[in-house]
Design a protein around this motif. Structure first.
Motif, PDB file in Angstrom:
ATOM      1  N   UNK A   1      -1.082  -5.596  -5.851  1.00 22.61           N
ATOM      2  CA  UNK A   1      -1.850  -6.155  -6.961  1.00 22.61           C
ATOM      3  C   UNK A   1      -3.324  -5.869  -6.769  1.00 22.61           C
ATOM      4  N   UNK A   2      -4.029  -5.801  -7.892  1.00 26.70           N
ATOM      5  CA  UNK A   2      -5.486  -5.736  -7.844  1.00 26.70           C
ATOM      6  C   UNK A   2      -6.053  -6.619  -8.943  1.00 26.70           C
ATOM      7  N   UNK A   3      -7.078  -7.368  -8.593  1.00 26.17           N
ATOM      8  CA  UNK A   3      -7.746  -8.273  -9.531  1.00 26.17           C
ATOM      9  C   UNK A   3      -8.965  -8.825  -8.801  1.00 26.17           C
ATOM     10  N   UNK A   4     -10.020  -9.157  -9.538  1.00 29.52           N
ATOM     11  CA  UNK A   4     -11.180  -9.776  -8.891  1.00 29.52           C
ATOM     12  C   UNK A   4     -10.854 -11.194  -8.443  1.00 29.52           C
TER      13      UNK A   4
ATOM     14  N   UNK B   1       2.551  -1.075  -8.709  1.00 27.07           N
ATOM     15  CA  UNK B   1       1.186  -1.574  -8.716  1.00 27.07           C
ATOM     16  C   UNK B   1       0.910  -2.351  -9.986  1.00 27.07           C
ATOM     17  N   UNK B   2       0.455  -3.593  -9.847  1.00 21.97           N
ATOM     18  CA  UNK B   2       0.161  -4.449 -10.995  1.00 21.97           C
ATOM     19  C   UNK B   2      -1.351  -4.631 -11.080  1.00 21.97           C
ATOM     20  N   UNK B   3      -1.941  -4.109 -12.140  1.00 24.50           N
ATOM     21  CA  UNK B   3      -3.384  -4.205 -12.343  1.00 24.50           C
ATOM     22  C   UNK B   3      -3.663  -5.402 -13.244  1.00 24.50           C
ATOM     23  N   UNK B   4      -4.110  -6.494 -12.628  1.00 25.43           N
ATOM     24  CA  UNK B   4      -4.345  -7.727 -13.367  1.00 25.43           C
ATOM     25  C   UNK B   4      -3.223  -8.718 -13.140  1.00 25.43           C
TER      26      UNK B   4
ATOM     27  N   UNK C   1      -6.232   9.376 -12.178  1.00 34.26           N
ATOM     28  CA  UNK C   1      -4.923  10.037 -12.191  1.00 34.26           C
ATOM     29  C   UNK C   1      -4.804  11.003 -11.014  1.00 34.26           C
ATOM     30  N   UNK C   2      -5.898  11.674 -10.694  1.00 31.55           N
ATOM     31  CA  UNK C   2      -5.885  12.630  -9.578  1.00 31.55           C
ATOM     32  C   UNK C   2      -5.568  11.946  -8.256  1.00 31.55           C
ATOM     33  N   UNK C   3      -5.864  10.646  -8.146  1.00 33.77           N
ATOM     34  CA  UNK C   3      -5.583   9.906  -6.911  1.00 33.77           C
ATOM     35  C   UNK C   3      -4.107   9.563  -6.773  1.00 33.77           C
ATOM     36  N   UNK C   4      -3.400   9.524  -7.881  1.00 34.28           N
ATOM     37  CA  UNK C   4      -2.047   8.970  -7.913  1.00 34.28           C
ATOM     38  C   UNK C   4      -1.010   9.955  -7.384  1.00 34.28           C
ATOM     39  N   UNK C   5       0.154   9.410  -7.052  1.00 31.08           N
ATOM     40  CA  UNK C   5       1.276  10.236  -6.626  1.00 31.08           C
ATOM     41  C   UNK C   5       1.726  11.131  -7.782  1.00 31.08           C
TER      42      UNK C   5
ATOM     43  N   UNK D   1      -7.601  -2.775  -3.168  1.00 32.70           N
ATOM     44  CA  UNK D   1      -8.556  -2.168  -4.083  1.00 32.70           C
ATOM     45  C   UNK D   1      -7.810  -1.299  -5.105  1.00 32.70           C
ATOM     46  N   UNK D   2      -8.387  -1.146  -6.285  1.00 29.00           N
ATOM     47  CA  UNK D   2      -7.740  -0.403  -7.363  1.00 29.00           C
ATOM     48  C   UNK D   2      -7.349   1.005  -6.928  1.00 29.00           C
ATOM     49  N   UNK D   3      -8.257   1.729  -6.296  1.00 26.45           N
ATOM     50  CA  UNK D   3      -7.957   3.111  -5.917  1.00 26.45           C
ATOM     51  C   UNK D   3      -6.822   3.173  -4.905  1.00 26.45           C
ATOM     52  N   UNK D   4      -6.760   2.182  -4.006  1.00 29.53           N
ATOM     53  CA  UNK D   4      -5.670   2.134  -3.030  1.00 29.53           C
ATOM     54  C   UNK D   4      -4.351   1.905  -3.741  1.00 29.53           C
ATOM     55  N   UNK D   5      -4.345   0.994  -4.718  1.00 31.90           N
ATOM     56  CA  UNK D   5      -3.131   0.745  -5.499  1.00 31.90           C
ATOM     57  C   UNK D   5      -2.677   2.013  -6.209  1.00 31.90           C
ATOM     58  N   UNK D   6      -3.607   2.700  -6.832  1.00 31.76           N
ATOM     59  CA  UNK D   6      -3.252   3.908  -7.576  1.00 31.76           C
ATOM     60  C   UNK D   6      -2.675   4.967  -6.644  1.00 31.76           C
TER      61      UNK D   6
END
Length: 351
Positions: free
Chosen positions: A184-187, A159-162, A232-236, A202-207
């Motif tokens: 990827x997630x970015x506006x 997952x690439x944030x930005x 963090x709780x959302x992540x694998x 969406x960010x949460x989906x990526x995480x």
């Protein structure tokens, strides 16, 4: 100095703060073609050192200089009209105060995105394949492999944030170079990233879906502590976290707790949210009093480096050249809009 038109002078008088020997060398070399007056200070610019900036039309600063409203008021009073950042980030400048005092702020939005992108890949490989631990063992003539098992990156979800200049290169490296599934997630959705087969989510989906999360977005009020107890709780369980963006994108205490529980499987970071008291200094003969940082260093699955992802010959030359060109452009009344930083520019965009 209020009545002096700085843009009609032949050169600009520049106070360069947070100077290391390499900064001076590359800036002096680039200045051969600009002929500005450069004065170098090892100290970072802050409320306690602001007196050093008196009389300089330009202050040139780096990531750990602190230009809050108090500092900006003082440098404005003593004649500063331009802040030239030797970096892409600008979270250390109170942009609203700068605007109020009539101080222009310029930056280096692109020096060598390859430098940071390549370093990001290197950090992940060093972390997952335990290269640092293996190197230490071999130096002690210990050639056992127990505890050094890693993973294939091929087929993993990254997952690439930005996905700005750096993040898009990271996405390309993992997608096309390693055969990873990249999210990827970015506006801002970069069509070139999508053409590589990298979807924006969406960010949460990526995480939730990522085995590896790489942070490449700017630090704003919206992105501060983007990685926290809740995300963090959302992540694998066991995911790997790589940060070569800004230190405060991560809630360090939350990550330490997740490392202790095993929910974070490994952390590699070149930035730290309280790095201004640590990085770019030799503290080897002192007691470092940041307990949280010291705690991080005790984990065998953590790699920390001191903000060196940008540190290549090409990047240093580009930073020096662009910084001095920005000063010249201001002097000539022709500031490049792409280099100009304004308060309205502070958004959640990762571009």
């Amino acid at each position: 100095m209020a009545g002096v038109d700085l843009r009609k002078t032949t050169t600009m008088k520049i106070a360069v703060f947070s100077t290391q020997p390499y900064d001076e060398a590359y800036l002096q070399q680039a200045n051969d073609s600009f002929k500005h007056q450069l004065v170098f200070f090892e100290q970072p610019l802050s409320a306690s050192t602001v007196a050093l900036a008196a009389g300089f039309s330009t202050v040139c600063v780096f990531v750990n200089d602190r230009l809050d409203a108090t500092v900006l008021a003082e440098i404005s009073r003593t004649g500063t009209k331009l802040i030239a950042l030797r970096a892409a980030g600008f979270n250390n400048v109170d942009l609203k105060a700068a605007e109020a005092y009539g101080i222009t702020v310029v930056r280096v939005p692109a020096y060598s995105p390859y430098a940071v992108a390549e370093y990001t890949v290197g950090l992940l490989l060093a972390l997952d394949r335990k290269i640092c631990r293996a190197w230490v063992r071999v130096r002690e003539d210990n050639f056992t492999l127990d505890g050094l098992v890693g993973h294939d990156l091929h087929g993993k979800v990254v997952g690439v944030v930005g996905t700005g200049r750096i993040g898009s290169l990271v996405a390309k490296a993992f997608k096309l170079g390693f055969g990873c599934t990249v999210l990827a997630t970015d506006v801002y959705h970069d069509p070139k990233v999508e053409q590589m087969g990298v979807p924006y989510v969406e960010l949460n989906d990526l995480i939730r879906r990522a085995d590896v999360i790489c942070l490449h977005c700017p630090l704003t009020s919206q992105t501060r502590h983007l990685i926290n107890t809740d995300t963090i709780a959302l992540a694998k369980p066991g995911f790997l976290l790589i940060n070569t963006g800004r230190g405060a994108l991560i809630d360090t205490e939350a990550v330490v707790n997740a490392l202790k529980s095993g929910h974070v499987g490994g952390l590699a970071m070149d930035v730290y949210e309280e790095e201004s008291d640590l990085f770019f200094k030799d503290l080897s003969n002192e007691v470092v009093k940041d307990d949280l940082f010291q705690h991080l260093l005790t984990f065998p699955n953590v790699i920390v480096t001191g903000h060196q992802a940008f540190f290549t010959q090409e990047a240093l030359a580009a930073i020096a050249q662009t910084t001095l060109q920005n000063v010249t452009n201001f002097q000539e009344g022709n500031v490049d809009p792409a280099k100009l930083v304004k308060a309205v520019a502070v958004t959640v965009s990762c571009k």
